[in-house]
Design an enzyme around this catalytic site. Structure first.
Site, short mmCIF file in Angstrom:
data_model
loop_
_atom_site.label_atom_id
_atom_site.label_comp_id
_atom_site.label_asym_id
_atom_site.label_seq_id
_atom_site.Cartn_x
_atom_site.Cartn_y
_atom_site.Cartn_z
N THR B 148 14.33 100.00 84.14
CA THR B 148 14.06 101.43 83.90
C THR B 148 12.67 101.51 83.25
O THR B 148 11.67 101.48 83.96
CB THR B 148 15.13 102.08 83.01
OG1 THR B 148 15.30 101.33 81.82
CG2 THR B 148 16.45 102.17 83.76
N LYS B 171 18.23 93.70 81.88
CA LYS B 171 17.29 94.81 81.73
C LYS B 171 17.63 95.53 80.44
O LYS B 171 18.76 95.46 79.94
CB LYS B 171 17.33 95.76 82.92
CG LYS B 171 18.57 96.58 83.09
CD LYS B 171 18.76 97.77 82.20
CE LYS B 171 17.57 98.68 82.18
NZ LYS B 171 17.85 99.81 81.21
N THR B 182 21.76 97.98 74.40
CA THR B 182 21.90 98.76 75.63
C THR B 182 21.24 98.09 76.77
O THR B 182 20.04 98.18 76.96
CB THR B 182 21.22 100.09 75.52
OG1 THR B 182 21.84 100.74 74.48
CG2 THR B 182 21.38 100.88 76.80
N GLU B 262 10.78 99.19 74.05
CA GLU B 262 9.86 100.33 74.05
C GLU B 262 8.95 100.38 72.84
O GLU B 262 9.40 100.57 71.70
CB GLU B 262 10.67 101.63 74.14
CG GLU B 262 11.24 101.81 75.55
CD GLU B 262 12.25 102.95 75.62
OE1 GLU B 262 12.62 103.49 74.57
OE2 GLU B 262 12.66 103.27 76.75
N ASN B 381 9.62 107.81 74.01
CA ASN B 381 10.94 108.42 73.93
C ASN B 381 10.91 109.93 73.75
O ASN B 381 11.95 110.58 73.79
CB ASN B 381 11.76 107.76 72.83
CG ASN B 381 12.23 106.40 73.29
OD1 ASN B 381 12.94 106.30 74.28
ND2 ASN B 381 11.81 105.36 72.60
N SER B 386 15.18 110.05 79.32
CA SER B 386 16.24 109.09 79.66
C SER B 386 17.01 108.75 78.41
O SER B 386 17.43 107.67 78.18
CB SER B 386 15.63 107.86 80.32
OG SER B 386 16.48 106.77 80.24
#
Lengths: 386, 386
Positions: B148, B171, B182, B262, B381, B386
């Site tokens: 993603t 991932k 996650t 991220e 974010n 997402s």
């Protein structure tokens, strides 16, 4: 007129030289009576700053005459030497006021792990005693003297129709968190009250105000809320009346703390209702309020309810995915286990955002007051050593 | 050679058109046997995505022949319709491979609350089956098809000297959290193992790897780790050997997930030792790892141990302020209730940061793998839905 709004109080705020900037950094609040009753609530962090350990002892006594507060240093994690510094500060105030050291509470805020510059603190106490005054300017100076990264002083005041009042100030900008948002607050009242009633009223008020402010999940080593009662109005309110006015002033201060918290661009109320218990409502609201993916979405004005669903689903509470609904600013986006109205219907462009989650399994509810997570929060907290 | 490194597996990754960008978005891993044993661990979030609910049922059976995964949509909070979509995807794979739908696990990742474009998914399955291959390119395509906000595919492989191996991909970039970061991960092995042994080995491996990755405290609705055993090596390792190699590959993947999470600019190991129990060590390490004030200080390369003390002091564990010590990158900054070495002695300028907290009350320890909190995290974010 705020902390000195109620009759029987004087305050001062001075530049003692604790802060290199020369800003106001020491505050004093004195209760001139006739009563000298007080109550306090403190951080639940296991690592407690020296002034917290000291003030907890003070509150075990019957009398509290004065509170001395400093910014520019938390005096936390400073060992026996730090505790001696707190004690010396209380002794100095007591000596100048003609009281006992154990009748003087101490609060500190600033960087953890640094000793205070005691010559500056002690001479600052002398200056503060000289500056004591019951007027609004002295109250404002006291509220200003406790600021750290706060951009403005926070003061509040409310009067009861029967002739007594509650006033106060607060500081806090980051480390605002569970179980007392990291902050210091001094409240005053000229109501007549005994220590036990005042204590219960303060706990009831903080339970739904200071305890419900959660900016970043941090719980400071120094959190303290004190209330001092002078009895100077001659009026003895009921416990319910006292609780109500303390709650009102505390709520006012909490909203000011939130609005001025580090980097906040959104004022977010997270309300959880339909919970199986108040504890469930609080923990679900807190889990949502502390979730960085929720907070960054709100910063981006993005009604990304999926992140709210993700956050609530990991809270330790009774949750049935089929009965949960999620609304943002009045638009229900998730209900009955699936999408409800389209997310584009929720307008998050304003500063105030209301998230309402109905768990649908009970009748209890709670609101947590929080903010978004912005670039400015990261900037301020990665550059400012506190 | 990774997910297809162990003998008996083929994989594929194709662009099914689920993502508007045209990037790879559907992956397939097939176990050609002779064994078709599998185990899985799933998110503990109460709100579980449709593919999680489905795959949990699959794992209750004895056989698992294939796993189909898609990015571009989480299929979470999508109600009965979303569950039907997952079922239809498994049926399509089963039909093309000549298996039963209940032998096909499904994983999805992407935005929560949106239905998948099923014509694209189903035609993508056809393309993927045609592209199935045991070579490294097919494995890389599968690892890429599940990405993603990941910037690169994550693959790992390890061989045991007795002739069997473990491979896999993973991932995950945000919502990396407690109780399974996650993410999605598919591991393969050509070891001979029964279902119960494989299940215990997987749980032991994830307990100290995927469960210990915590970037932002989020727990996704879709977290899944699957392991498929083909038995094609003909070698049956001991449970300890199997656990060790699964742990090694999982640990490798976790470090890759952290490095690519991220906005991360620091790879931070938070180790808590001297704890009264492993659970205490985990909760203290996790509380530190999730604290935004700690994370922003690390982003600023600031050895602000006061924030670490604040964070650990609010963790629900047995903590004695007098016995705690805090070290960053080998320099002890807090011990015996007060400051130890000067904070300037700790150099945090590099990417790798090691925080070691010794609680001094027991002998258990745990490490949580986390990151800092950067501007890029906020940017990604608040802008990416997402």
């Amino acid at each position: 007129m705020t902390v000195t709004g109620p009759k029987g109080f004087r305050a001062a705020g001075v530049a003692a030289g604790i802060k290199a900037s020369g800003a106001l950094d020491l505050a004093l609040v004195v209760n001139d009576g006739p009563l000298d009753v007080a109550a306090g609530v403190f951080t639940r962090n296991v690592i407690k700053a020296a002034p917290v350990l000291w003030s907890q002892e003070v509150l075990k006594q019957q009398k509290l005459k004065a509170v001395v507060l400093n910014s520019g240093g938390a005096n936390a994690a400073t060992g026996p030497g730090g505790f001696q510094d707190t004690h010396a500060t209380a002794e100095k105030v007591a000596e100048v006021l003609g009281a006992g050291a154990i009748e003087v509470a101490v609060c500190s805020t600033g960087l953890i792990g640094e000793r205070l510059p005691m010559p500056a603190v002690l001479s600052g106490v002398d200056s503060a005693v000289k500056a004591l005054d019951a007027g609004p300017e002295a109250a404002l100076n006291a509220a200003t003297g406790v600021m750290t990264t706060d951009t403005k002083p926070k003061q509040a005041f409310a009067r009861h129709e029967s002739g007594w009042s509650v006033g106060g100030f607060a500081k806090g900008a980051g480390m605002l968190a569970p179980n007392l948002a990291t902050m210091l607050s001094v409240l005053t009242t000229d109501a007549v009250a005994d220590k036990e009633t005042l204590d219960r009223a303060l706990r009831a008020a903080t339970h739904v105000t200071f305890d419900r402010l959660d900016v970043d999940g941090g719980t400071s080593t120094n959190d303290t809320v004190l209330v001092l009662a002078s009895g100077a109005s001659g009026v003895e309110p009921t416990e319910a009346e006292l609780t109500e006015l303390l709650t009102k002033v505390s709520h006012d201060l909490v909203l000011q703390l939130r609005a001025d918290s580090e980097g906040a661009t959104k004022d977010v109320d997270v309300t959880v209702k339909g919970a199986a218990s108040e504890a469930d409502a609080i923990v679900v609201a807190r889990t949502i309020a502390e979730d960085n993916l929720v907070k960054t979405a709100l910063f981006g004005s993005d009604p990304n309810w999926g992140r709210i669903a993700m956050a609530l689903g990991r809270a330790p509470a009774r949750i049935d995915p089929e009965t949960v609904s999620i609304a943002i600013n009045g638009v229900t986006l998730f209900a009955g286990g699936t999408t409800a109205e389209d997310r584009s219907a929720a307008d998050l462009s304003g500063r105030a955002i209301e998230v309402v989650v109905d768990l649908g399994v009970g009748s209890d509810e709670a609101t947590i007051y929080t903010t978004d997570l912005s670039h400015a929060y990261v900037e301020e907290n990665s550059a400012y050593s506190s």
